[in-house]
Enzyme design. Structure first.
Site, PDB file in Angstrom:
ATOM      1  N   GLN A  33      -4.424 -63.706  -1.524  1.00 56.79           N
ATOM      2  CA  GLN A  33      -5.532 -63.428  -0.596  1.00 56.79           C
ATOM      3  C   GLN A  33      -6.357 -64.691  -0.338  1.00 56.79           C
ATOM      4  O   GLN A  33      -6.982 -65.219  -1.258  1.00 56.79           O
ATOM      5  CB  GLN A  33      -6.443 -62.372  -1.233  1.00 56.79           C
ATOM      6  N   GLY A  34      -6.376 -65.145   0.905  1.00 58.88           N
ATOM      7  CA  GLY A  34      -7.150 -66.336   1.260  1.00 58.88           C
ATOM      8  C   GLY A  34      -8.423 -65.962   1.997  1.00 58.88           C
ATOM      9  O   GLY A  34      -8.482 -66.057   3.235  1.00 58.88           O
ATOM     10  N   TYR A  35      -9.431 -65.522   1.262  1.00 58.29           N
ATOM     11  CA  TYR A  35     -10.729 -65.180   1.859  1.00 58.29           C
ATOM     12  C   TYR A  35     -11.765 -66.288   1.546  1.00 58.29           C
ATOM     13  O   TYR A  35     -12.305 -66.905   2.436  1.00 58.29           O
ATOM     14  CB  TYR A  35     -11.251 -63.847   1.296  1.00 58.29           C
ATOM     15  N   SER A  36     -12.048 -66.491   0.238  1.00 55.70           N
ATOM     16  CA  SER A  36     -13.165 -67.355  -0.161  1.00 55.70           C
ATOM     17  C   SER A  36     -12.918 -68.818   0.198  1.00 55.70           C
ATOM     18  O   SER A  36     -11.791 -69.304   0.135  1.00 55.70           O
ATOM     19  CB  SER A  36     -13.385 -67.261  -1.668  1.00 55.70           C
ATOM     20  N   SER A  86      -6.288 -66.323  -6.053  1.00 49.84           N
ATOM     21  CA  SER A  86      -5.513 -65.897  -7.223  1.00 49.84           C
ATOM     22  C   SER A  86      -4.022 -65.972  -6.931  1.00 49.84           C
ATOM     23  O   SER A  86      -3.562 -65.436  -5.917  1.00 49.84           O
ATOM     24  CB  SER A  86      -5.872 -64.456  -7.611  1.00 49.84           C
ATOM     25  N   GLU A  89      -9.159 -53.419  -1.728  1.00 49.33           N
ATOM     26  CA  GLU A  89      -9.265 -54.307  -2.900  1.00 49.33           C
ATOM     27  C   GLU A  89     -10.222 -53.710  -3.938  1.00 49.33           C
ATOM     28  O   GLU A  89      -9.929 -53.711  -5.133  1.00 49.33           O
ATOM     29  CB  GLU A  89      -9.767 -55.693  -2.466  1.00 49.33           C
ATOM     30  N   GLU A 146     -23.926 -57.851  -7.279  1.00 46.52           N
ATOM     31  CA  GLU A 146     -25.141 -57.826  -6.438  1.00 46.52           C
ATOM     32  C   GLU A 146     -24.779 -57.413  -5.010  1.00 46.52           C
ATOM     33  O   GLU A 146     -25.496 -56.612  -4.384  1.00 46.52           O
ATOM     34  CB  GLU A 146     -25.821 -59.213  -6.416  1.00 46.52           C
TER      35      GLU A 146
END
Ligand SMILES: Cc1cc2nc3c(=O)[nH]c(=O)nc-3n(C[C@H](O)[C@H](O)[C@H](O)COP(=O)(O)OP(=O)(O)OC[C@H]3O[C@@H](n4cnc5c(N)ncnc54)[C@H](O)[C@@H]3O)c2cc1C
Length: 386
Positions: free
Chosen positions: A126-129, A161, A244, A369
């Protein structure tokens, strides 16, 4: 309709004997993929289950799944649990991108990508951040510029990851620089063999290196690999986060370590009453969580769209696991602060690493949060405090 006795007989006849015991090493957990090396019986178990579509029991048979309705899927899961069977296959294909494609993908993308996921042939990451876009995900800067039938992708992702082990990545890219930040984002699928991709592992506090920085230099991605519409990927991105967060919550169902924890209390802490109370409280909360999760999952079918309630389960499940790991450390006392060398058993050293790893549970998939913000605004409808 599955027959319970027949299902049990089939599982008993087809599961290699070791698959009825917990994995002894992470390498015995099958994530599939072209780069994975697994023991022969682990692969056999994956293949025999995939043959029936039972690696993805509720997915439609047209895409290689088992085509089971929720009742039959539950029967299968119950029988597997009763026999102590390991899952034949795990990974982000089965839990994230597969469910998303069933929900949002075109027929072409489903037919191309779902069957290899069911068979464990392709592993996904997963390439999000990005370095400047975590909680503020819509601030992402990796750009994709159109060149005929392709996009040319440039930029960087972080905390990806298993990028070094994956065959394909699903990622968010900016396709329109000018618009409001949630607009102009596109959700694409990228073959990790494409020229211009490099990955660099990052070491975690627990000592492991499961995730990476991923760099893209002029990587060509066919426009046909877009999920949903160009510039409208934000809604797709959020739909994936629902899957997710459900997947992460599922990881923290009953851990099966209650007996060992009670035993450790006697061995290491002389049955200390304060720690005993904390164990009782934790196990009560765990039982409530498991029951609530089971009720929420009842009747869930392939293609189900998770809502904001996934944030409740993600938040509670991960915080519960952090409490569990901290309690283990408190029970073990000074024996929980070893890293290596003499003076510590293997189990004690593992408990330390698992405790440290649990700190990441409240960060991955969106921090605690952020989950509380979502629950306050989207589930409870509380007003903004200005
Ligand atoms: C084990 C692990 C695995 C991961 N795997 C992946 C992966 O495979 N792919 C991927 O793309 N990413 C992955 N991540 C990254 C993860 O999604 C991000 O770390 C997370 O979204 C937080 O972003 P950040 O690290 O930039 O922290 P920041 O967003 O900078 O947050 C820093 C702190 O500020 C708080 N904060 C920020 N904004 C708000 C707000 N509005 N209200 C209240 N508090 C706020 C946060 O809660 C946090 O405590 C992984 C992370 C971990 C720990």
């Amino acid at each position: 309709m599955l027959d319970r006795d027949e299902t049990r007989r089939w599982l008993l006849a087809n599961a290699p004997p070791r698959m009825r015991t917990p994995p002894e090493h992470p390498d015995e957990i099958c994530w599939g993929g072209r780069k994975g090396k697994y023991p022969e019986d682990v692969l056999r178990w994956k293949d025999v289950m995939a043959e029936r579509g039972w690696t993805a029991p509720t997915w439609p048979t047209a895409y290689g799944g088992g085509g089971l309705d929720p009742d039959d899927a539950k029967l299968l899961a119950d029988e597997m649990a009763a026999l102590g069977l390991r899952p034949p296959l795990v990974g982000f294909g089965l839990t994230m991108i597969g469910p998303l494609l069933l929900q949002e993908g075109s027929e072409e993308l489903r037919r191309r990508h779902l069957p290899p996921i069911v068979r464990g042939q392709i592993r996904w990451c997963q390439g999000y951040s990005e370095p400047g876009a975590g909680s503020d995900l819509a601030g992402l800067k990796t750009r994709a510029e159109r060149d005929g039938d392709d996009f040319i992708v440039n930029g960087q992702k972080i905390w990806t990851s298993y990028a070094d082990k994956a065959d394909w990545m699903f990622l968010l890219v900016r396709t329109d620089q000018g618009s409001k930040k949630q607009d102009g984002i596109t959700f694409i699928l990228m073959d990790m063999e494409s020229p211009g991709i490099s990955v660099k592992p990052i070491r975690l506090i627990s000592g492991a290196s499961p995730f990476c920085e991923s760099f893209f230099a002029d990587v060509r991605v066919p426009v046909a690999n877009v999920v949903g519409e160009i510039d409208r990927g934000w809604a797709v991105a959020r739909a994936l986060l629902g899957h997710e967060r459900n997947m992460i919550a599922d990881l923290f169902k009953e851990r099966g370590d209650r007996e060992r924890l009670v035993q450790a209390l006697a061995t290491y802490a002389g049955g200390d009453p304060v720690l005993r109370d904390r164990i009782a409280e934790l196990e009560i909360d765990q039982a409530c969580f498991d029951d609530t999760l089971a009720r929420a999952r009842d009747g869930v079918q392939a293609g189900h769209k998770p809502g904001h309630e996934s944030s409740i389960f993600k938040y509670y499940g991960t915080e519960l696991n952090i409490r569990r790991r901290a309690l283990w450390a408190d029970v073990l006392g000074p024996q929980a602060v070893g890293w290596d060398g003499p003076g510590f058993t293997e189990d004690e050293l593992t408990a330390t690493k698992v405790w440290l790893r649990s700190r990441g549970n409240s960060i991955e998939g969106g921090t605690s949060e952020i989950q509380l913000n979502i629950i306050a605004k989207r589930v409870l409808g509380l007003p903004n405090v200005t």
